[in-house]
Write a protein that holds these residues in place. Structure first.
Motif, PDB file in Angstrom:
ATOM      1  N   VAL A 147       0.863  -1.187   0.000  1.00 20.32           N
ATOM      2  CA  VAL A 147       0.000   0.000   0.000  1.00 20.32           C
ATOM      3  C   VAL A 147       0.899   1.236   0.000  1.00 20.32           C
ATOM      4  CG1 VAL A 147      -1.789   1.286   1.218  1.00 20.32           C
ATOM      5  CG2 VAL A 147      -1.812  -1.224   1.254  1.00 20.32           C
ATOM      6  N   LYS A 148       0.670   2.131  -0.952  1.00 22.05           N
ATOM      7  CA  LYS A 148       1.456   3.364  -1.034  1.00 22.05           C
ATOM      8  C   LYS A 148       0.520   4.565  -0.874  1.00 22.05           C
ATOM      9  CE  LYS A 148       4.689   5.911  -3.973  1.00 22.05           C
ATOM     10  NZ  LYS A 148       5.419   5.954  -5.269  1.00 22.05           N
ATOM     11  N   GLY A 149       0.955   5.501  -0.052  1.00 20.07           N
ATOM     12  CA  GLY A 149       0.135   6.688   0.153  1.00 20.07           C
ATOM     13  C   GLY A 149       0.991   7.926   0.403  1.00 20.07           C
ATOM     14  N   PHE A 150       0.318   9.027   0.728  1.00 24.78           N
ATOM     15  CA  PHE A 150       1.010  10.295   1.002  1.00 24.78           C
ATOM     16  C   PHE A 150       0.447  10.897   2.284  1.00 24.78           C
ATOM     17  CE2 PHE A 150       1.136   9.629  -3.551  1.00 24.78           C
ATOM     18  CZ  PHE A 150       2.474   9.822  -3.839  1.00 24.78           C
ATOM     19  N   ALA A 151       1.344  11.424   3.048  1.00 24.47           N
ATOM     20  CA  ALA A 151       0.947  12.096   4.296  1.00 24.47           C
ATOM     21  C   ALA A 151       1.279  13.585   4.171  1.00 24.47           C
ATOM     22  CB  ALA A 151       1.665  11.475   5.483  1.00 24.47           C
ATOM     23  N   THR A 152       0.264  14.434   4.176  1.00 23.47           N
ATOM     24  CA  THR A 152       0.476  15.888   4.087  1.00 23.47           C
ATOM     25  C   THR A 152       0.480  16.456   5.501  1.00 23.47           C
ATOM     26  OG1 THR A 152      -0.618  15.973   1.940  1.00 23.47           O
ATOM     27  CG2 THR A 152      -0.395  18.045   3.154  1.00 23.47           C
TER      28      THR A 152
END
Length: 472
Positions: free
Chosen positions: A464-469
């Motif tokens: 699972v790949k995501g982004f944390a802002t």
């Protein structure tokens, strides 16, 4: 010399003197004349090799000792005053008639180192074994045997009979009868013996192939469900692979073989007939009316929904698709059962389940359908896309949520745009506070890459790949 004085009543009557010459030769080793004999007898101080022969032609076997020192040998037989001489190691003589004859085997004749075997030959009349047999070739019954043996020793001179019927049974009768339990080309042997101890043997093949007196098959009656696979056990006797066996199964098909298996595909009542022909051409046939009854059967079948149940959606609707059924039985693996036509079942656990449907026709005949259902152990993991670590107690941490039961080898890592790892955990539910390794100063506002790896309960690797802002 030798001097002999004769006295009578104490008075000397005469004196006799004789001179003898003894020639002593050194014979080392000493040869010994010997032949194959039936017995040894002593006759007037002389050892006789006795050979008993049945028939005029007699063979003699030389068994003399120290053969390497035997330089010459000679057989001599007195045949009605005429000497027959043979110079072979073994001898064969045709005597003119039964009687008693004498002969010798002489080793190294004319030398001082020889030996002689004295022979008595008892020539008895010849004997011949023979027989005939008779039986009804088309009926399984006893075989009659008649002795035809003959001997020159005279009428009624045969005193012993030994029959070997070729099936492990024996008889000592002159003209016996015998019943066989199995057909075949059977070797029968007769050995006879006469008053002189002479024996002869004869073997003849008896072609014993009668047809059975009546035909028997099992089952004697059959009532079963469609399709019906039936083994016809032919109990008729005697029959083997040499016989021709023709079957008519009554459903438009025929077959061969002693005991065949036949499948009845259609419903109905069927006559069965059997014909047997022996290798000698004898024939018998029988028909069994209504031997086979085949009842109608249903056809099982079903479907289910959803097609991929899981621990998140474990309830399954089963839909009966059978034909001709009036009764149903369901088995849901080892988890439960039902007798409804269209049951609903909730699986308590994940994994592959064997679903069995058994349906019954009004005739009572069943049919079974099997299918496999895979209740999938699903794992779901969700990542947010932003957080505000400002200490106001609202959205201060970044972390995933979901259903992770059964997951293994979990790692979550967070990276800045320079490839520097700021946070890593093996706990799916541990959260990041926005600081490097969760200590020190707060990271700059911006977007960070989140990488998640784990294995689901079946060992499959999930990424699972995501982004944390990070918002300050």
């Amino acid at each position: 010399g030798v001097c002999v004085k004769e006295y009578r009543n104490g008075e000397l009557l005469s004196i006799t003197r004789r001179d003898f010459q003894f020639n002593v030769a050194k014979c080392d080793p000493t040869v010994v004349a010997d032949i194959k004999e039936d017995e040894m007898v002593n006759q007037q101080g002389q050892q006789l090799f006795v050979v008993n022969a049945c028939g005029n032609y007699v063979e003699f076997t030389n068994q003399s000792f120290q053969a390497q020192f035997i330089n010459a040998y000679r057989w001599e037989f007195d045949i009605n005053g005429i000497t027959k001489t043979i110079n072979d190691w073994n001898a064969a003589v045709e005597f003119p008639a039964p009687g008693v004859y004498f002969g010798e085997l002489i080793l190294n004749p004319g030398t001082s180192c020889g030996d002689t075997a004295h022979i008595q030959v008892n020539v008895f009349p010849s004997i011949a074994s023979d027989f005939e047999f008779a039986y009804d070739t088309c009926v399984a019954g006893p075989v009659s045997f008649t002795d035809l043996s003959a001997t020159g020793a005279g009428p009624n001179a045969i005193v012993n009979w030994e029959w070997d019927f070729g099936d492990g049974i024996f008889s000592a009768g002159k003209d016996p009868e015998h019943s066989y339990h199995l057909p075949g080309n059977i070797p029968v042997k007769l050995r006879v013996e006469d008053v002189n101890g002479c024996m002869a043997t004869k073997t003849r093949m008896v072609p014993y192939f009668p047809v059975p007196q009546f035909l028997v098959v099992a089952p004697s009656e059959y009532i079963g469900c469609q399709p019906a696979s039936i083994f016809f056990n032919n109990l008729s006797f005697p029959v083997d692979s040499n016989y021709t066996t023709n079957w008519n199964f009554g459903d438009g098909t025929t077959g061969i073989g002693i005991s065949p298996t036949h499948i009845y595909e259609n419903v109905g009542v069927f006559d069965v007939s059997l014909e047997i022909i022996s290798p000698l051409g004898c024939q018998i046939d029988t028909i069994w009316p209504g031997l086979i009854t085949v009842l109608p059967s249903p056809v099982a079948g079903f479907s289910f929904s959803p097609p991929r149940p899981s621990n998140l959606e474990p309830t399954v609707q089963f839909s009966d698709e059978s034909v001709g059924a009036v009764k149903w039985k369901w088995r849901f693996g080892s988890s439960g059962t039902s007798v409804e036509q269209n049951p609903v079942f909730t699986f308590p656990d994940t994994g592959i389940q064997v679903i069995q449907q058994v349906v019954f026709h009004e005739s009572g005949c069943p049919d079974t359908a099997l299918q496999l259902i895979d209740v999938i152990p699903e794992v779901r993991y969700y990542l947010p896309n932003a957080f505000t670590p400002n200490g106001d107690g609202v959205n201060d941490f970044f972390g995933g949520t979901g259903m992770m039961e059964g997951a293994t080898n979990f790692t979550l890592s967070i990276w800045n745009r320079y490839g520097e790892k700021l946070f890593e955990t093996a706990d799916p539910f541990e959260r990041w506070n926005g600081r490097k390794n969760s200590t020190g100063n707060l990271a700059p506002q911006g977007v960070y890459v989140v990488q998640v790896y784990f294995k689901n309960p079946r060992g499959e690797l999930i990424h699972v790949k995501g982004f944390a802002t990070l918002i300050k």
